[in-house]
Design a protein around this motif. Structure first.
Motif, short mmCIF file in Angstrom:
data_model
loop_
_atom_site.label_atom_id
_atom_site.label_comp_id
_atom_site.label_asym_id
_atom_site.label_seq_id
_atom_site.Cartn_x
_atom_site.Cartn_y
_atom_site.Cartn_z
N TRP A 97 0.55 -0.72 0.99
CA TRP A 97 1.37 -1.16 2.18
C TRP A 97 2.30 -2.14 1.77
O TRP A 97 2.94 -2.74 2.79
N LEU A 98 2.24 -2.99 0.68
CA LEU A 98 2.98 -4.14 0.37
C LEU A 98 4.47 -3.98 0.57
O LEU A 98 5.11 -4.87 0.88
N ASP A 99 4.99 -2.64 0.20
CA ASP A 99 6.57 -2.70 0.30
C ASP A 99 6.82 -1.64 1.32
O ASP A 99 8.20 -1.15 1.30
N VAL A 100 6.11 -1.49 2.26
CA VAL A 100 6.32 -0.51 3.35
C VAL A 100 6.89 -1.23 4.63
O VAL A 100 6.26 -2.62 4.89
N GLU A 101 7.97 -0.88 5.36
CA GLU A 101 8.27 -1.51 6.34
C GLU A 101 7.76 -0.93 7.61
O GLU A 101 7.34 0.13 7.68
N GLY A 102 7.83 -1.82 8.64
CA GLY A 102 7.38 -1.25 9.85
C GLY A 102 6.32 -2.19 10.74
O GLY A 102 5.84 -3.10 9.96
N ALA A 103 6.00 -1.97 11.72
CA ALA A 103 5.07 -2.63 12.52
C ALA A 103 3.67 -2.80 12.12
O ALA A 103 2.88 -3.64 11.83
N GLN A 104 3.05 -1.35 11.59
CA GLN A 104 1.64 -1.30 11.09
C GLN A 104 1.62 -1.80 9.72
O GLN A 104 0.57 -2.57 9.60
N ALA A 105 2.69 -1.58 8.98
CA ALA A 105 2.91 -2.66 7.66
C ALA A 105 2.50 -4.05 7.81
O ALA A 105 1.81 -4.71 7.31
N ALA A 106 3.31 -4.45 8.87
CA ALA A 106 3.30 -5.89 9.03
C ALA A 106 1.84 -6.43 9.37
O ALA A 106 1.43 -7.54 9.20
N LEU A 107 1.31 -5.62 10.38
CA LEU A 107 0.09 -5.81 10.91
C LEU A 107 -1.01 -5.83 9.90
O LEU A 107 -1.94 -6.79 9.56
N ILE A 108 -1.28 -4.97 9.04
CA ILE A 108 -1.87 -5.07 7.88
C ILE A 108 -1.49 -5.85 6.77
O ILE A 108 -2.80 -6.48 6.35
N SER A 115 -5.28 -15.82 2.88
CA SER A 115 -4.50 -16.95 3.72
C SER A 115 -3.28 -16.37 4.42
O SER A 115 -2.35 -17.05 4.42
N ASN A 116 -3.23 -15.16 4.93
CA ASN A 116 -2.12 -14.52 5.64
C ASN A 116 -0.78 -14.64 4.66
O ASN A 116 0.41 -14.89 5.24
N ASP A 117 -0.92 -14.59 3.46
CA ASP A 117 0.02 -14.67 2.75
C ASP A 117 1.15 -13.32 2.44
O ASP A 117 2.01 -13.09 1.97
N GLY A 118 0.54 -12.18 2.92
CA GLY A 118 1.29 -11.00 3.14
C GLY A 118 1.19 -10.39 1.72
O GLY A 118 1.84 -9.23 1.60
N LYS A 119 0.55 -10.74 0.84
CA LYS A 119 0.77 -10.11 -0.61
C LYS A 119 -0.43 -9.91 -1.47
O LYS A 119 -0.83 -9.07 -1.92
N THR A 120 -1.44 -10.65 -1.07
CA THR A 120 -2.83 -11.03 -1.93
C THR A 120 -4.10 -10.38 -1.05
O THR A 120 -3.97 -10.70 0.23
N TYR A 121 -4.84 -9.21 -1.40
CA TYR A 121 -5.91 -8.72 -0.86
C TYR A 121 -7.13 -9.75 -0.39
O TYR A 121 -6.97 -10.79 -0.79
N LEU A 122 -7.64 -9.55 0.92
CA LEU A 122 -8.60 -10.66 1.67
C LEU A 122 -9.40 -11.13 0.77
O LEU A 122 -9.69 -12.41 0.77
N THR A 123 -10.06 -10.39 -0.17
CA THR A 123 -11.05 -10.67 -1.08
C THR A 123 -11.27 -10.06 -2.37
O THR A 123 -10.42 -9.20 -2.77
N SER A 124 -11.99 -10.62 -3.24
CA SER A 124 -12.19 -10.11 -4.46
C SER A 124 -12.86 -8.62 -4.42
O SER A 124 -13.45 -8.16 -3.64
N SER A 125 -12.62 -7.82 -5.56
CA SER A 125 -13.04 -6.61 -5.66
C SER A 125 -14.48 -6.60 -5.68
O SER A 125 -15.11 -5.54 -4.73
N GLU A 126 -15.23 -7.53 -6.03
CA GLU A 126 -16.65 -7.55 -5.99
C GLU A 126 -17.16 -7.85 -4.52
O GLU A 126 -18.30 -7.25 -4.13
N LYS A 127 -16.32 -8.35 -3.59
CA LYS A 127 -16.91 -8.57 -2.46
C LYS A 127 -16.38 -7.70 -1.23
O LYS A 127 -16.66 -7.81 -0.08
N GLU A 128 -15.35 -7.16 -1.93
CA GLU A 128 -14.71 -5.79 -0.97
C GLU A 128 -15.43 -5.10 0.08
O GLU A 128 -15.23 -5.05 1.21
N GLN A 129 -16.53 -4.52 -0.47
CA GLN A 129 -17.44 -3.63 0.26
C GLN A 129 -18.30 -4.34 1.41
O GLN A 129 -18.27 -3.98 2.43
#
Length: 262
Positions: A97-108, A115-129
């Motif tokens: 979703w990083l390069d997708v335009e539109g409302a849903q992409a902005a929400l995601i 930190s709401n940077d819009g670029k980096t996933y919320l957590t590490s791969s180890e803590k994802e689940q």
């Protein structure tokens, strides 16, 4: 009017924590009541929604079309907002979703990024689940962030706001005499936003040329601008902890005074 809502899109540089202070500064300026307010770098919209709730006519603008689409969707299609807020995203799904335009992409990008940077996933791969499981229990950051977006939908359902959203560059909306412009651009010396680098020198020149009063949030400004007020603000570090405090300042393109009446 109820003021228990906290409507905004979680967005880098959000001013929600000092809105009351900025509002009282504006109310206390030795100027006539503004005919309207231009919020030219609206981002998450916290300032625009706050001032509109207090009875001001507001034009809110941003150069990112996706974030403007999200604001509009909150007003006109809250059913979609509620549907999107139930979904979770893995790190790999988030990347798509990083390069997708539109409302849903902005929400995601807003609620599922670090930190709401819009670029980096919320957590590490180890803590994802674990993070996804927390989300499904309603206990993760995306849940609390989404609540602010839901509050935008609730605000529109309860009140008739004199608030218009536009998409474009700040210099496409001049500040006429009798209006007040509020500008919260990317701070000089910091990382820019999703839409690319920002030309601060061009912005300074433009702001000084405006016939109306322009207020600018920044840490410091060059010669020609006037300090109006400053606000002590804690910086959030991880897990809701408060880190080193900073001072945000409000500058004007013309000499203006804050009265002690308010």
């Amino acid at each position: 009017m109820e003021f228990n809502l906290e409507p905004y899109i979680p967005y880098k540089g959000n001013k929600f924590g000092i809105l009351e202070q900025i509002y009282h500064t504006i109310r206390g300026l030795n100027i006539p009541e503004p005919k309207g307010i231009i919020d030219a770098f609206t981002g998450g919209g916290s300032f625009a929604y706050f001032m509109a709730r207090h009875g001001y006519k507001v034009i809110a603008n941003d150069i990112d079309p996706s974030v403007i689409d999200l604001h509009d969707t909150c007003q006109y299609r809250p059913d979609l907002i509620r549907e999107w807020g139930k979904l979770y995203y893995t790190k790999e799904q988030f990347k798509q979703w990083l390069d997708v335009e539109g409302a849903q992409a902005a929400l995601i990008r807003s609620i599922w990024s670090f930190s709401n940077d819009g670029k980096t996933y919320l957590t590490s791969s180890e803590k994802e689940q674990n993070k996804i499981e927390e989300f499904l229990r309603g206990e993760a950051e995306p849940n609390s962030r989404f609540k602010h977006i839901e509050d935008i939908c609730l605000l529109w359902s309860r009140y008739n706001l004199d608030l218009e959203f536009r998409c474009g560059s700040y210099d496409q909306i001049p500040v006429p005499e009798g209006w007040l412009g509020y500008y919260d651009p990317p701070y000089a010396g910091t990382a820019g936003y999703r839409c690319g680098d920002f030309d601060h020198e061009a912005f300074y020149k433009w702001a000084l040329a405006q016939p109306g009063l322009v207020l600018i949030s920044e840490y410091s400004m060059p010669e020609g601008f006037f300090l109006v007020d400053e606000y002590f603000k804690w910086v959030e570090s991880g897990r809701g902890a408060r880190g080193k405090a900073g001072v945000e300042r409000l500058y004007a393109n013309k000499p203006v005074q804050k009265l002690t009446l308010f």
